[in-house]
Design a protein around this motif. Structure first.
Motif, PDB file in Angstrom:
ATOM      1  N   HIS A 165       0.734  -1.193   0.390  1.00 60.78           N
ATOM      2  CA  HIS A 165       0.080  -0.342  -0.093  1.00 60.78           C
ATOM      3  C   HIS A 165       0.743   0.925   0.359  1.00 60.78           C
ATOM      4  N   GLY A 166       2.131   0.923  -0.213  1.00 61.46           N
ATOM      5  CA  GLY A 166       3.004   1.939  -1.037  1.00 61.46           C
ATOM      6  C   GLY A 166       2.734   2.957  -1.767  1.00 61.46           C
ATOM      7  N   GLN A 191      -2.147   7.033   2.433  1.00 62.73           N
ATOM      8  CA  GLN A 191      -1.145   7.771   2.933  1.00 62.73           C
ATOM      9  C   GLN A 191      -0.795   7.952   4.128  1.00 62.73           C
ATOM     10  N   GLU A 192      -1.732   8.309   4.851  1.00 60.86           N
ATOM     11  CA  GLU A 192      -0.826   9.097   6.382  1.00 60.86           C
ATOM     12  C   GLU A 192      -0.064   7.559   7.376  1.00 60.86           C
ATOM     13  N   VAL A 193      -0.968   5.681   7.380  1.00 61.99           N
ATOM     14  CA  VAL A 193      -0.649   4.828   6.742  1.00 61.99           C
ATOM     15  C   VAL A 193       1.013   4.818   6.522  1.00 61.99           C
ATOM     16  N   ALA A 209      -5.820   8.203  17.906  1.00 58.40           N
ATOM     17  CA  ALA A 209      -6.509   6.897  16.638  1.00 58.40           C
ATOM     18  C   ALA A 209      -6.472   7.709  15.472  1.00 58.40           C
ATOM     19  N   ASP A 210      -5.895   8.375  14.505  1.00 59.90           N
ATOM     20  CA  ASP A 210      -5.794   7.753  13.515  1.00 59.90           C
ATOM     21  C   ASP A 210      -4.126   7.035  13.338  1.00 59.90           C
ATOM     22  N   ARG A 211      -3.692   6.954  14.081  1.00 55.92           N
ATOM     23  CA  ARG A 211      -2.189   6.160  13.551  1.00 55.92           C
ATOM     24  C   ARG A 211      -2.704   4.243  13.714  1.00 55.92           C
ATOM     25  N   ARG A 212      -3.257   4.929  15.285  1.00 49.29           N
ATOM     26  CA  ARG A 212      -3.835   3.354  15.826  1.00 49.29           C
ATOM     27  C   ARG A 212      -4.393   2.199  14.722  1.00 49.29           C
ATOM     28  N   SER A 239       2.888   6.904   4.638  1.00 50.24           N
ATOM     29  CA  SER A 239       3.942   7.907   4.881  1.00 50.24           C
ATOM     30  C   SER A 239       4.998   7.704   5.036  1.00 50.24           C
ATOM     31  N   VAL A 240       6.440   8.070   3.949  1.00 47.63           N
ATOM     32  CA  VAL A 240       8.063   7.766   4.578  1.00 47.63           C
ATOM     33  C   VAL A 240       7.975   8.940   5.088  1.00 47.63           C
ATOM     34  N   TRP A 241       7.407   9.819   5.209  1.00 48.09           N
ATOM     35  CA  TRP A 241       7.908  10.364   6.573  1.00 48.09           C
ATOM     36  C   TRP A 241       7.065  10.805   7.281  1.00 48.09           C
ATOM     37  N   PRO A 242       7.940  11.064   8.465  1.00 47.39           N
ATOM     38  CA  PRO A 242       6.445  11.515   9.672  1.00 47.39           C
ATOM     39  C   PRO A 242       5.651  12.811   9.449  1.00 47.39           C
TER      40      PRO A 242
END
Length: 410
Positions: free
Chosen positions: A11-12, A86-88, A105-108, A90-93
């Motif tokens: 999914h990259g 794109q968030e999950v 919640a967005d990350r978990r 993403s290459v960069w923080p």
């Protein structure tokens, strides 16, 4: 010497590949290239991901006006589904995926801590010290094989310059087998034109097999497995026509072409077994019945009366059709998950369910076809050179002439 490497996550943003030492002056057909990639996406029983992606791989370097240059060939494919990840991935923080905000919640919501049995999740996480299993499963995904099919397509176009044709087809799916007589018709020695007819028939079948009745029975088995919320494995065969004798070598273990082919095929996700010719059936046959006896033919030279060995002797091709069988296990991702342990809590859990297919045996036959093409081209270039197509053709014709003289003049 000719080689390749792939890169990218499922999914990259992109999948990519670099091919080095691909010979110069090889004509490439863009439509054939994309048609080969489409074959990997097709197949009855495939999942939703194939409805999202188009797999129109772009050649970004090493080719000009349809001719290879001899410089590295770059391949690039944008993952369309990346728009939803794109968030999950993403290459960069970013604001939502930075390590300092792990509890958000967005990350978990897409962190994976429940390893799936039968996948690389747990072992890969332990080996590379990952705590989010997504770092493993994104690369271990069969999505990576898209680029292997792209590389294999170019290899098949190279080998076709020497009248070498390759076909991967499905011979079993769950409880349904292709009749031995059907497979024998495909794998017998035949002209390039006749073999191309078999290729076309397989490519038009959404089960990649040669008997419509068998294909219908396979579809019924897939429908039944889907209703039972499980998956099906199967078997495939790769047949190669037009090979010369002598690819590979008996002199070292690493040069044996059957060893190299077996390694290439077992590198494909979920492939659990490989055999050649009559394969495991040879164990039940008396030795005399397994011989491919040598006969002197005044026109063809030295030929064999059977092909029990699948076109291989002593780690080398022997001029017979190359016949390779492979086994694909059922895809281990199950719609209802599987028993596992949550790595965050140590408690029993159900495995994470990623999007999956009911079966992917037809796709695996395409990937196997590509891996065989890659391996044979590597051996071919080792034997005849890899600088430019016209020079390789001269070397090859000299070799064929030498073989003809050695086997017809007594």
């Amino acid at each position: 010497m000719f080689n390749y490497v792939t890169a990218g996550e499922s999914h990259g943003p992109y999948l990519s590949a670099i091919i080095t030492d691909f010979p110069a002056q090889v004509p490439l057909d863009q439509h054939q290239f994309w048609a080969d990639l489409q074959q990997r996406q097709r197949g009855y029983g495939r999942g939703g991901r194939m409805k999202i992606e188009t797999d129109r791989v772009q050649i970004t370097s090493g080719v000009r006006y349809g001719l290879t240059l001899g410089s590295p060939i770059g391949l690039l494919l944008a993952n369309r589904d990346f728009a939803n990840w794109q968030e999950v991935m993403s290459v960069w923080p970013t604001e939502h995926n930075d390590a300092a905000t792990k509890s958000s919640a967005d990350r978990r919501k897409r962190i994976v801590t429940q390893p799936r049995p039968g996948h690389a999740d747990l072992v890969g996480a332990l080996k590379y010290d990952h705590h989010d299993l997504r770092n493993v499963l994104e690369r271990a995904s069969a999505r990576e094989t898209t680029m292997r099919v792209a590389v294999g397509s170019l290899c098949q176009q190279f080998l076709r310059q020497f009248k070498i044709e390759i076909l991967g087809l499905v011979t079993n799916l769950g409880p349904v087998d292709l009749a031995a007589t059907d497979l024998a018709a495909v794998s017998q020695t035949q002209s390039q034109a006749n073999f191309r007819k078999w290729q076309q028939q397989v490519e038009q079948s959404d089960l990649r097999t040669v008997n419509p009745q068998t294909a219908s029975a396979m579809k019924q088995a897939i429908d039944q497995a889907q209703a039972q919320r499980t998956t099906l494995g199967g078997q495939f065969c790769v047949v190669v026509q037009g090979l010369p004798s002598g690819l590979g070598s008996y002199t070292t273990a690493a040069e044996k072409i059957d060893a190299r082919l077996a390694a290439a095929l077992t590198s494909i996700n979920a492939v659990k077994g490989v055999s050649f010719g009559d394969g495991f059936a040879l164990s039940a046959m008396p030795g005399r019945a397994t011989l491919d006896e040598i006969i002197a033919d005044p026109d063809q030279g030295l030929v064999r009366n059977h092909n029990h060995q699948g076109g291989l002797e002593g780690g080398m091709t022997n001029g017979q059709p190359l016949i390779i069988h492979g086994v694909m296990k059922p895809i281990p991702t199950q719609p209802i998950g599987g028993a596992t342990v949550d790595l965050r809590t140590g408690q029993a859990a159900r495995a994470t369910v990623e999007r999956s297919d009911v079966t992917a045996v037809p796709a695996v036959s395409v990937i196997a076809q590509s891996m065989v093409a890659i391996t044979l081209m590597q051996a071919f270039c080792e034997m005849f050179g890899s600088d430019t197509l016209p020079r390789i053709k001269r070397h090859y014709q000299d070799y064929l002439q030498e073989l003809h003289e050695r086997t017809t003049n007594y």
